[in-house]
Design a protein around this motif. Structure first.
Motif, PDB file in Angstrom:
ATOM      1  N   GLY A 533       0.808  -1.212   0.000  1.00 21.38           N
ATOM      2  CA  GLY A 533       0.000   0.000   0.000  1.00 21.38           C
ATOM      3  C   GLY A 533       0.837   1.255   0.000  1.00 21.38           C
ATOM      4  N   ILE A 534       0.444   2.240  -0.799  1.00 25.26           N
ATOM      5  CA  ILE A 534       1.140   3.526  -0.901  1.00 25.26           C
ATOM      6  C   ILE A 534       0.105   4.643  -0.839  1.00 25.26           C
ATOM      7  CG2 ILE A 534       2.609   4.988  -2.357  1.00 25.26           C
ATOM      8  CD1 ILE A 534       3.677   2.469  -3.664  1.00 25.26           C
ATOM      9  N   THR A 535       0.424   5.720  -0.154  1.00 22.24           N
ATOM     10  CA  THR A 535      -0.446   6.892  -0.098  1.00 22.24           C
ATOM     11  C   THR A 535       0.153   8.015  -0.945  1.00 22.24           C
ATOM     12  OG1 THR A 535      -1.201   6.326   2.124  1.00 22.24           O
ATOM     13  CG2 THR A 535      -1.524   8.601   1.411  1.00 22.24           C
ATOM     14  N   VAL A 536      -0.691   8.659  -1.748  1.00 17.84           N
ATOM     15  CA  VAL A 536      -0.255   9.775  -2.590  1.00 17.84           C
ATOM     16  C   VAL A 536      -1.082  11.002  -2.224  1.00 17.84           C
ATOM     17  CG1 VAL A 536      -0.058  10.668  -4.939  1.00 17.84           C
ATOM     18  CG2 VAL A 536       0.425   8.257  -4.487  1.00 17.84           C
ATOM     19  N   THR A 537      -0.383  12.092  -1.881  1.00 13.74           N
ATOM     20  CA  THR A 537      -1.066  13.328  -1.518  1.00 13.74           C
ATOM     21  C   THR A 537      -0.763  14.476  -2.473  1.00 13.74           C
ATOM     22  OG1 THR A 537       0.754  13.922  -0.031  1.00 13.74           O
ATOM     23  CG2 THR A 537      -1.111  12.721   0.938  1.00 13.74           C
ATOM     24  N   GLU A 538       0.278  14.346  -3.296  1.00 12.52           N
ATOM     25  CA  GLU A 538       0.687  15.411  -4.205  1.00 12.52           C
ATOM     26  C   GLU A 538       0.603  14.942  -5.649  1.00 12.52           C
ATOM     27  OE1 GLU A 538       1.293  18.389  -3.156  1.00 12.52           O
ATOM     28  OE2 GLU A 538       1.197  17.849  -1.030  1.00 12.52           O
ATOM     29  N   ALA A 539       0.122  15.805  -6.523  1.00 12.10           N
ATOM     30  CA  ALA A 539      -0.071  15.440  -7.927  1.00 12.10           C
ATOM     31  C   ALA A 539       1.221  15.018  -8.607  1.00 12.10           C
ATOM     32  CB  ALA A 539      -0.703  16.609  -8.685  1.00 12.10           C
ATOM     33  N   ASP A 540       2.334  15.666  -8.256  1.00 13.51           N
ATOM     34  CA  ASP A 540       3.589  15.341  -8.935  1.00 13.51           C
ATOM     35  C   ASP A 540       4.195  14.021  -8.476  1.00 13.51           C
ATOM     36  OD1 ASP A 540       4.430  16.088  -6.435  1.00 13.51           O
ATOM     37  OD2 ASP A 540       5.629  17.812  -7.088  1.00 13.51           O
ATOM     38  N   GLN A 541       3.615  13.402  -7.444  1.00 14.68           N
ATOM     39  CA  GLN A 541       4.075  12.076  -7.012  1.00 14.68           C
ATOM     40  C   GLN A 541       3.435  10.958  -7.832  1.00 14.68           C
ATOM     41  OE1 GLN A 541       2.583  12.051  -2.995  1.00 14.68           O
ATOM     42  NE2 GLN A 541       4.423  13.009  -2.137  1.00 14.68           N
ATOM     43  N   LEU A 542       2.301  11.264  -8.417  1.00 16.99           N
ATOM     44  CA  LEU A 542       1.424  10.222  -8.949  1.00 16.99           C
ATOM     45  C   LEU A 542       2.060   9.397 -10.062  1.00 16.99           C
ATOM     46  CD1 LEU A 542      -1.419   9.179  -8.430  1.00 16.99           C
ATOM     47  CD2 LEU A 542      -2.252  10.734 -10.183  1.00 16.99           C
ATOM     48  N   GLY A 543       2.665  10.056 -11.054  1.00 14.02           N
ATOM     49  CA  GLY A 543       3.235   9.342 -12.183  1.00 14.02           C
ATOM     50  C   GLY A 543       4.278   8.337 -11.760  1.00 14.02           C
ATOM     51  N   LYS A 544       5.159   8.741 -10.858  1.00 11.65           N
ATOM     52  CA  LYS A 544       6.218   7.843 -10.388  1.00 11.65           C
ATOM     53  C   LYS A 544       5.639   6.635  -9.658  1.00 11.65           C
ATOM     54  CE  LYS A 544      10.488   7.832  -7.657  1.00 11.65           C
ATOM     55  NZ  LYS A 544      11.404   8.655  -6.809  1.00 11.65           N
ATOM     56  N   VAL A 545       4.611   6.883  -8.853  1.00 14.51           N
ATOM     57  CA  VAL A 545       3.990   5.784  -8.095  1.00 14.51           C
ATOM     58  C   VAL A 545       3.307   4.792  -9.038  1.00 14.51           C
ATOM     59  CG1 VAL A 545       2.166   5.212  -6.447  1.00 14.51           C
ATOM     60  CG2 VAL A 545       3.718   7.112  -5.977  1.00 14.51           C
ATOM     61  N   ILE A 546       2.592   5.302 -10.049  1.00 15.55           N
ATOM     62  CA  ILE A 546       1.923   4.410 -11.011  1.00 15.55           C
ATOM     63  C   ILE A 546       2.954   3.615 -11.812  1.00 15.55           C
ATOM     64  CG2 ILE A 546       0.448   4.316 -13.057  1.00 15.55           C
ATOM     65  CD1 ILE A 546      -1.033   6.765 -11.947  1.00 15.55           C
ATOM     66  N   GLU A 547       4.050   4.258 -12.195  1.00 13.92           N
ATOM     67  CA  GLU A 547       5.125   3.551 -12.897  1.00 13.92           C
ATOM     68  C   GLU A 547       5.650   2.395 -12.048  1.00 13.92           C
ATOM     69  OE1 GLU A 547       6.303   3.735 -15.850  1.00 13.92           O
ATOM     70  OE2 GLU A 547       6.063   5.758 -16.654  1.00 13.92           O
ATOM     71  N   GLY A 548       5.833   2.654 -10.754  1.00  6.50           N
ATOM     72  CA  GLY A 548       6.304   1.603  -9.858  1.00  6.50           C
ATOM     73  C   GLY A 548       5.290   0.487  -9.707  1.00  6.50           C
ATOM     74  N   ALA A 549       4.002   0.846  -9.610  1.00  9.21           N
ATOM     75  CA  ALA A 549       2.949  -0.158  -9.478  1.00  9.21           C
ATOM     76  C   ALA A 549       2.865  -1.037 -10.724  1.00  9.21           C
ATOM     77  CB  ALA A 549       1.609   0.522  -9.222  1.00  9.21           C
ATOM     78  N   LYS A 550       3.064  -0.423 -11.872  1.00  8.66           N
ATOM     79  CA  LYS A 550       3.040  -1.160 -13.142  1.00  8.66           C
ATOM     80  C   LYS A 550       4.093  -2.262 -13.157  1.00  8.66           C
ATOM     81  CE  LYS A 550       4.126  -0.295 -18.013  1.00  8.66           C
ATOM     82  NZ  LYS A 550       4.560   0.753 -18.956  1.00  8.66           N
ATOM     83  N   LYS A 551       5.247  -1.997 -12.587  1.00  7.89           N
ATOM     84  CA  LYS A 551       6.347  -2.964 -12.589  1.00  7.89           C
ATOM     85  C   LYS A 551       6.287  -3.927 -11.408  1.00  7.89           C
ATOM     86  CE  LYS A 551       9.317   0.515 -14.758  1.00  7.89           C
ATOM     87  NZ  LYS A 551      10.466   1.452 -14.541  1.00  7.89           N
ATOM     88  N   PHE A 552       5.458  -3.601 -10.416  1.00  7.35           N
ATOM     89  CA  PHE A 552       5.414  -4.416  -9.193  1.00  7.35           C
ATOM     90  C   PHE A 552       4.859  -5.801  -9.513  1.00  7.35           C
ATOM     91  CE2 PHE A 552       3.762  -5.562  -4.940  1.00  7.35           C
ATOM     92  CZ  PHE A 552       4.921  -5.354  -4.213  1.00  7.35           C
ATOM     93  N   PRO A 553       5.449  -6.863  -8.981  1.00 11.52           N
ATOM     94  CA  PRO A 553       5.047  -8.226  -9.363  1.00 11.52           C
ATOM     95  C   PRO A 553       3.760  -8.742  -8.735  1.00 11.52           C
ATOM     96  CG  PRO A 553       6.835  -8.302  -7.768  1.00 11.52           C
ATOM     97  CD  PRO A 553       6.642  -6.859  -8.111  1.00 11.52           C
ATOM     98  N   GLY A 554       3.234  -8.045  -7.750  1.00 10.67           N
ATOM     99  CA  GLY A 554       2.033  -8.516  -7.073  1.00 10.67           C
ATOM    100  C   GLY A 554       0.989  -7.429  -6.942  1.00 10.67           C
ATOM    101  N   PRO A 555      -0.030  -7.660  -6.117  1.00  2.00           N
ATOM    102  CA  PRO A 555      -1.089  -6.647  -5.946  1.00  2.00           C
ATOM    103  C   PRO A 555      -0.589  -5.442  -5.162  1.00  2.00           C
ATOM    104  CG  PRO A 555      -1.416  -8.447  -4.401  1.00  2.00           C
ATOM    105  CD  PRO A 555      -0.278  -8.856  -5.288  1.00  2.00           C
ATOM    106  N   ILE A 556      -1.127  -4.283  -5.493  1.00  2.00           N
ATOM    107  CA  ILE A 556      -0.720  -3.066  -4.810  1.00  2.00           C
ATOM    108  C   ILE A 556      -1.907  -2.112  -4.762  1.00  2.00           C
ATOM    109  CG2 ILE A 556       0.161  -2.000  -6.946  1.00  2.00           C
ATOM    110  CD1 ILE A 556       2.402  -0.751  -5.198  1.00  2.00           C
ATOM    111  N   LEU A 557      -2.035  -1.382  -3.667  1.00  2.00           N
ATOM    112  CA  LEU A 557      -3.113  -0.403  -3.516  1.00  2.00           C
ATOM    113  C   LEU A 557      -2.506   0.988  -3.394  1.00  2.00           C
ATOM    114  CD1 LEU A 557      -6.351  -0.608  -1.482  1.00  2.00           C
ATOM    115  CD2 LEU A 557      -4.829   1.349  -1.096  1.00  2.00           C
ATOM    116  N   ILE A 558      -3.023   1.906  -4.193  1.00  3.97           N
ATOM    117  CA  ILE A 558      -2.588   3.300  -4.147  1.00  3.97           C
ATOM    118  C   ILE A 558      -3.740   4.144  -3.602  1.00  3.97           C
ATOM    119  CG2 ILE A 558      -1.646   5.235  -5.447  1.00  3.97           C
ATOM    120  CD1 ILE A 558      -0.764   3.214  -7.587  1.00  3.97           C
ATOM    121  N   ASP A 559      -3.553   4.686  -2.419  1.00  5.41           N
ATOM    122  CA  ASP A 559      -4.562   5.524  -1.761  1.00  5.41           C
ATOM    123  C   ASP A 559      -4.290   6.976  -2.151  1.00  5.41           C
ATOM    124  OD1 ASP A 559      -6.424   6.667  -0.115  1.00  5.41           O
ATOM    125  OD2 ASP A 559      -5.543   5.963   1.767  1.00  5.41           O
TER     126      ASP A 559
END
Length: 570
Positions: A533-559
């Protein structure tokens, strides 16, 4: 002469095993279930069968939602196991969704033994009980049958599978098997799997088709509206559109049937519809509307259905005659299969246009003038990317920018549904799953997205949900964690029942607290359930977090902490 028949010829097998063998013959080898004593014989057989994959859900409603998502993406029916009593009642909302979406799901429930009927046993929804399962489910399944003996097994299964896969009205069916019947032994079984010919209709009203073609030849400015019933004809729709320069609109549930990356895709219409669709329907030069595979219920042509009245000709094609004229009366109703319709339409236009290329040229001028003068979307990325709190549109835009075209997006119900439906673009059939167009069940997408990922593990599965939906069905992410199913859950967390909250403020600010929700840490909840699980509060964080989730090998939740921004085109 018996090549088409399945023989169960073992020393002795019980009825539960025989049913599993029948389902194998029908190509169903994935089961979604919540364990219980009344389905123990099924569980014992599944656990020792290497050909069967079982997915244990946290709730029976979640199991059915997973089966729904699985069936929509896989193109095959899915099987669910549950106990009677509360197991049956827990499935109702998800079965309601599957029924309205005509998703083939087989629900098998275990019931108390015959000897225990009328004795006050708990978890009892047998036919002789005070709440019989067939009455509980009657409005949510196409058919419900209780198997009371082994003699009726082959016939019962044949009836249910045929009903579930009926081309004109697919949907969930239910088999109830008392615990003692599951344990009855059988040494021989003759069962004929359902023929592929039964699953695909060859129906076409020839007279109505000829009448429609006379109108198509007479007028030039044509728009095709495809519903989910036209999904099987997706390749033909693409060919027809590109060959004859005919623009295509889809209903929300058919999003992706015609690639929205194509220049002739106007997008979706009705609630959350694209501006290019509204502009085209509103254009006085539009002459012919061909609706295929959609009943065109009120939510789709919302706010502009009366404009249909000035169109020269409306043709409606559907394999189910009950869907025709559901919300408006077409000039030419055609009961027929969408695939056959498009095959014949292509041939007619080929013959008609080989010496009349100027018709296509004129149509091109007409539709290009609309497309070039109208943006598909309400807001540009420039208008939303720097807003604080984060705007949901920015989340959808970043997702679409980063995730591959073949990504399967499953959306839940809430204000986020509008943003996802309007701004996400789908490129293939079965890549956009929703229930908002019929039922709007909050939390459904969480299970359905897991089922989609199981059905198509090579594609990325993304779920868009809200904090209200998570509070209803969020525990189901535990299933993704338990089996390491690769799903990206994105919670658009606005600490409110968003649309209701915004609408309430316009009426009476004193009722604001009713629609507000406490601020919860869903990333922490995810981690406690075996999901990153990852929390995102700033718009400029979002792209990097989604890129990481895309490569992550298992389930992930982005709040994602988003604001309560109004939806558009209300």
């Amino acid at each position: 002469m018996y090549n088409n028949y399945l023989f169960v010829m073992e020393t002795l097998v019980n009825i539960a095993k025989a049913i599993i063998n029948i389902l194998k013959a029908e190509k169903s080898k994935t089961y979604f279930l919540v364990p219980g004593a009344s389905i123990q014989p099924f569980i014992e057989n599944i656990a020792t069968d290497d050909d069967i994959r079982s997915i244990i859900a946290t709730h029976e409603g979640g199991a059915v939602s997973m089966a729904d998502g699985y069936a929509r993406v896989k193109g095959e029916f899915a099987t669910v196991l549950c106990i009677g009593g509360p197991g049956i009642t827990n499935t109702l909302t998800s079965l309601y969704v599957a029924s309205k979406n005509e998703t083939p799901v087989l629900l098998i429930s275990g019931e108390i033994c015959h000897d225990n009927e009328l004795k006050g046993f708990f978890q009892n929804t047998c036919l002789n009980g005070t709440m019989p399962n067939n009455q509980i489910l009657m409005n949510c399944v196409k058919k419900s049958i209780t198997l009371n003996n082994k003699v009726d097994l082959a016939c019962t299964m044949n009836i249910l599978v045929r009903k579930m896969l009926n081309p004109s009205q697919k949907g969930p069916v239910h088999l109830s098997v008392p615990h003692n019947v599951q344990q009855e032994e059988i040494s021989e079984l003759f069962y004929s799997p359902i023929s592929p010919n039964i699953k695909q209709s060859q129906v076409m009203d020839d007279k109505a088709f000829e009448q429609a073609m006379c109108m198509v030849k007479l007028y030039n400015n044509i728009v095709i509206i495809c519903g989910k019933g036209a999904e099987r004809a997706s390749n033909l729709v693409h060919y027809l559109s590109n060959e004859f320069y005919i623009p295509v609109i889809t209903t929300l549930d058919a999003k992706g049937l015609f690639s929205e990356n194509c220049s002739l895709s106007l997008g979706t219409f009705g609630w959350a519809g694209n501006n290019s669709v509204l502009k085209t329907i509103d254009d006085p030069n539009l002459e012919v509307v061909i609706v295929v595979g959609s009943k065109m219920k009120v939510r789709e042509p919302a706010f502009w259905d009366k404009k249909f009245k000035r169109v020269k000709v409306i043709i409606q094609v559907d394999i189910n005659g009950e869907n025709i004229g559901y919300h408006f009366i077409p000039d030419i109703p055609i009961v027929g299969d969408s695939y056959i319709f498009f095959q014949r339409l292509i041939q007619i236009l080929k013959n008609h246009t080989q010496h009349k290329q100027h018709l296509i040229t004129e149509r091109k001028k007409w539709i290009d003038s609309i497309i070039n003068s109208t943006s598909k979307f309400d807001k540009s990325e420039k208008e939303v990317h720097s807003l604080t709190p984060i705007h949901p549109v920015h989340v959808i835009r970043e997702l679409r920018r980063i995730m591959p075209d073949e990504t399967i997006l499953t959306i839940d119900t809430g204000a986020h549904s509008y943003f996802a439906s309007h701004f996400w673009q789908s490129s293939k059939p079965g890549s956009f799953l929703t229930c908002i167009h019929y039922v709007g069940a909050m939390g459904w997408a969480i299970g359905a997205g897991i089922g989609a990922a199981i059905a198509e593990p090579k594609a990325h599965s993304v779920v868009i949900t809200g904090d209200g939906c998570m509070l209803m069905s969020g525990m189901e992410i535990q299933t993704a964690g338990r089996y390491n199913i690769k799903v990206i859950f994105i919670v658009l967390n606005n600490c409110a029942h968003g649309k209701l909250y915004i609408d309430a403020l316009e009426v009476n600010s004193n009722i604001e607290t009713i629609f507000k929700l406490p601020e919860h840490d869903f990333a922490a909840l995810a981690r406690s359930l075996g999901v990153d699980g990852i929390t995102v509060t700033e718009a400029d964080q979002l792209g990097k977090v989604i890129e990481g989730a895309k490569k992550f090998p298992g389930p992930i939740l982005i709040d994602v902490k988003v604001g309560n921004y109004p939806i558009y085109n209300k």
